[in-house]
Motif scaffolding. Structure first.
Motif, mmCIF file in Angstrom:
data_model
loop_
_atom_site.group_PDB
_atom_site.id
_atom_site.type_symbol
_atom_site.label_atom_id
_atom_site.label_comp_id
_atom_site.label_asym_id
_atom_site.label_seq_id
_atom_site.Cartn_x
_atom_site.Cartn_y
_atom_site.Cartn_z
ATOM 1 N N LEU A 16 0.824 -1.209 0.000
ATOM 2 C CA LEU A 16 0.000 0.000 0.000
ATOM 3 C C LEU A 16 0.858 1.259 0.000
ATOM 4 O O LEU A 16 0.465 2.289 -0.553
ATOM 5 N N THR A 17 2.026 1.176 0.627
ATOM 6 C CA THR A 17 2.927 2.328 0.654
ATOM 7 C C THR A 17 3.679 2.463 -0.661
ATOM 8 O O THR A 17 3.757 3.544 -1.247
ATOM 9 N N ASP A 18 4.223 1.344 -1.144
ATOM 10 C CA ASP A 18 5.028 1.382 -2.365
ATOM 11 C C ASP A 18 4.180 1.725 -3.584
ATOM 12 O O ASP A 18 4.706 2.195 -4.605
ATOM 13 N N ALA A 19 2.868 1.498 -3.499
ATOM 14 C CA ALA A 19 1.977 1.825 -4.618
ATOM 15 C C ALA A 19 2.036 3.306 -4.972
ATOM 16 O O ALA A 19 1.784 3.693 -6.115
ATOM 17 N N ARG A 20 2.406 4.160 -4.009
ATOM 18 C CA ARG A 20 2.431 5.611 -4.260
ATOM 19 C C ARG A 20 3.748 6.092 -4.855
ATOM 20 O O ARG A 20 3.874 7.266 -5.210
ATOM 21 N N ARG A 21 4.725 5.210 -4.935
ATOM 22 C CA ARG A 21 6.066 5.646 -5.337
ATOM 23 C C ARG A 21 6.097 6.370 -6.686
ATOM 24 O O ARG A 21 6.823 7.365 -6.833
ATOM 25 N N PRO A 22 5.344 5.932 -7.715
ATOM 26 C CA PRO A 22 5.435 6.628 -9.013
ATOM 27 C C PRO A 22 5.048 8.106 -8.960
ATOM 28 O O PRO A 22 5.440 8.876 -9.841
#
Length: 402
Positions: free
Chosen positions: A234-240
Motif C-alpha cells: 500500500l505504501t510502495d503503490a504511491r512511489r510513481p
C-alpha cells in the motif's frame, strides 16, 4: 536454454537462500558457507546468461558452493582438524529439504546478538543474495567497511553456537518480530532514503517486498506477517507519484493519484482485510489499515482523518514510539486544526534532532499562519537531513515563505 541477464539475476536471488540453507544444513560453518555460496552465485551470474541455466540449477549451485566451501576451509591453516573432515566429503548434491530454509536463514541473520544495522546487512547478503558491493552501496559506505561489518556479524552468529534450525517455540514469536522489523527497516530505507541524491532506492524496497512475500508464503496464517506485506504494498503503490521527473519531492496531498499502482493497492487492501479479523491486532496491521484509508481516498480532501486519528491512538496504546506520536499529531491537525495538533509536538523531545519533527512543525505553523515560525522550522529541518531531495524541498518551502 540461455536467459537474458535480468532473468538469470532474478533466478539467482530466488535460489540464494535455498542454496545457503542446503549447504549450512549439511556442513555447518555459516560464516564460511555464506562466502562460498556468494562465489557460486557469482560463477552462475557469469556463466548462465551465455551458456544457459542447467537442468537442476539449485543442485548446480549447491555443488559449486560445496566445492568452494571445501577450498576455503582447506586454505585456513588454523583449522587443520576441520580440513581433515572436509577432505572426506563427497560432492554428491545434498538433498534439499522440502521446507524452504529461507525462514531459518532469516531467523539466523536476525539473531538478537546482532545490532539492527548488522541484521539488515547480513539479511541482504545471505537471504537477499546481494553481493557485499551491492549491500555497501545500499548503506552508502565503502565496500571494505561493509566487508568488515558483515564479517563481524557472521562471527557473532558463529560464536553464539545456535544450531541451524527454527528457534524453539518459546522464542519463535519474539525472533519473528525481529525478522519483521529488519524487513520493515529495509523497506523504509528503500522507500524514503535517509541520505543520498535520490528520494528512494527501489532496489531496497523491492527486495524487502520480495523477502516479505517469501515469509508470508511460509507463514500465511500469521496476521502480522500479512499486515507487513500489506503495508509495504500500500505504501510502495504511491512511489510513481512521489517525485517529479527531475526528482523533486511531491507531498502526498499534491500527488497525482492516477499514477498510484492500482494493482498493488488492490492486493494490499485484500491482505489487510483478510488479516484484521484474525487474532490479535498488531502494529503492522494498524499501519496497513491507515495506509489503506489513504490509498482508497480519491483525493486528499476526501481522506477520513478522524478514522486515521482513531487508528493512531490505538497504535500508540499497543506500540508507542515517537514517530507514531508525530504521525498522530499530523492526523489530529488534519482532523481538528493546527491549534489542536501543534501542542502535541511539545512532548516529542526525543525527535529534536530528527528533521521530520521540524518539517511537521513547519507545516503546522504554516497552516496556523505563523509564517516566520514556519520558515525557521523548515530551515532547521533542512539542516538536519542528509537526503538531498528532502533538503531541496524544505529549503524551497522556506524560501516560499520569505
Amino acid at each position: 536454454m540461455a536467459l537474458p541477464e535480468g532473468s538469470a539475476e532474478d533466478l539467482l536471488r530466488t535460489l540464494a537462500p535455498q542454496v545457503l540453507g542446503a549447504v549450512v544444513r549439511r556442513y555447518g560453518h555459516f560464516d564460511t558457507a555464506e562466502d562460498a555460496v556468494q562465489e557460486a552465485l557469482l560463477a552462475a551470474a557469469v556463466r548462465w546468461p551465455a551458456a544457459g541455466v542447467p537442468d537442476a540449477p539449485l543442485g548446480w549451485l549447491v555443488t559449486v558452493a560445496s566445492r568452494r566451501l571445501t577450498d576455503l576451509l582447506r586454505a585456513d591453516q588454523t583449522r587443520r582438524r576441520r580440513e581433515e573432515t572436509v577432505f572426506r566429503w563427497s560432492f554428491d548434491v545434498p538433498a534439499v529439504s522440502d521446507t524452504d530454509d529461507s525462514l531459518i536463514l532469516l531467523f539466523l541473520c536476525c539473531h538478537p546478538a546482532l545490532k539492527p544495522d548488522a541484521q539488515v546487512a547480513l539479511t541482504l547478503r545471505a537471504v537477499g543474495g546481494l553481493t557485499t558491493r551491492e549491500v555497501a552501496r545500499a548503506f552508502l559506505v565503502p565496500e571494505d567497511t561493509m566487508t568488515r561489518r558483515i564479517s563481524r556479524a557472521k562471527q557473532r552468529v558463529k560464536a553464539s553456537g545456535i544450531p541451524f534450525g527454527l528457534p524453539p517455540e518459546a522464542e519463535r514469536q519474539e525472533r519473528l518480530a525481529a525478522v519483521l522489523h529488519v524487513l520493515y527497516l529495509i523497506f523504509n530505507e528503500g522507500y524514503a532514503s535517509t541520505s543520498g541524491p535520490s528520494l528512494h532506492r527501489a532496489d531496497l524496497s523491492t527486495e524487502a517486498v520480495r523477502l516479505t512475500r517469501m515469509v508470508h508464503r511460509l507463514l500465511p496464517d500469521d496476521s502480522e506477517v500479512t499486515g507487513l506485506l500489506a503495508l509495504m504494498l500500500l505504501t510502495d503503490a504511491r512511489r510513481p507519484a512521489r517525485t517529479t521527473p527531475d526528482g523533486a519531492l511531491v507531498p502526498m496531498a499534491d500527488q497525482d493519484r492516477s499514477l498510484w499502482d492500482a494493482g498493488m493497492i488492490e492486493e494490499g487492501v485484500a491482505l489487510i482485510t483478510q488479516a484484521l479479523p484474525r487474532g490479535a491486532t498488531g502494529p503492522y496491521q494498524l499501519q496497513a489499515a491507515i495506509a489503506a484509508i489513504h490509498d482508497e481516498s480519491p483525493d486528499a480532501a476526501s481522506t477520513d482523518w478522524p478514522q486515521i486519528v482513531a487508528l493512531y491512538e490505538l497504535l500508540m496504546r499497543i506500540a508507542p514510539n515517537p514517530m507514531v506520536a508525530l504521525n498522530h499529531a499530523v492526523a489530529v491537525t488534519m482532523a481538528s486544526g493546527p491549534g489542536v495538533g501543534l501542542p502535541l509536538l511539545d512532548g516529542l523531545s526525543a525527535l529534536r534532532s530528527d528533521h521530520r519533527l521540524h518539517a511537521v512543525r513547519g507545516h503546522l505553523l504554516e497552516m496556523s499562519g505563523d509564517v516566520a515560525g514556519a520558515r525557521e522550522a523548515y530551515l532547521r529541518a533542512a539542516s538536519l537531513t542528509s537526503s538531498l531531495p528532502q533538503q531541496r524541498y524544505l529549503n524551497t518551502r522556506a524560501a516560499g515563505l520569505s
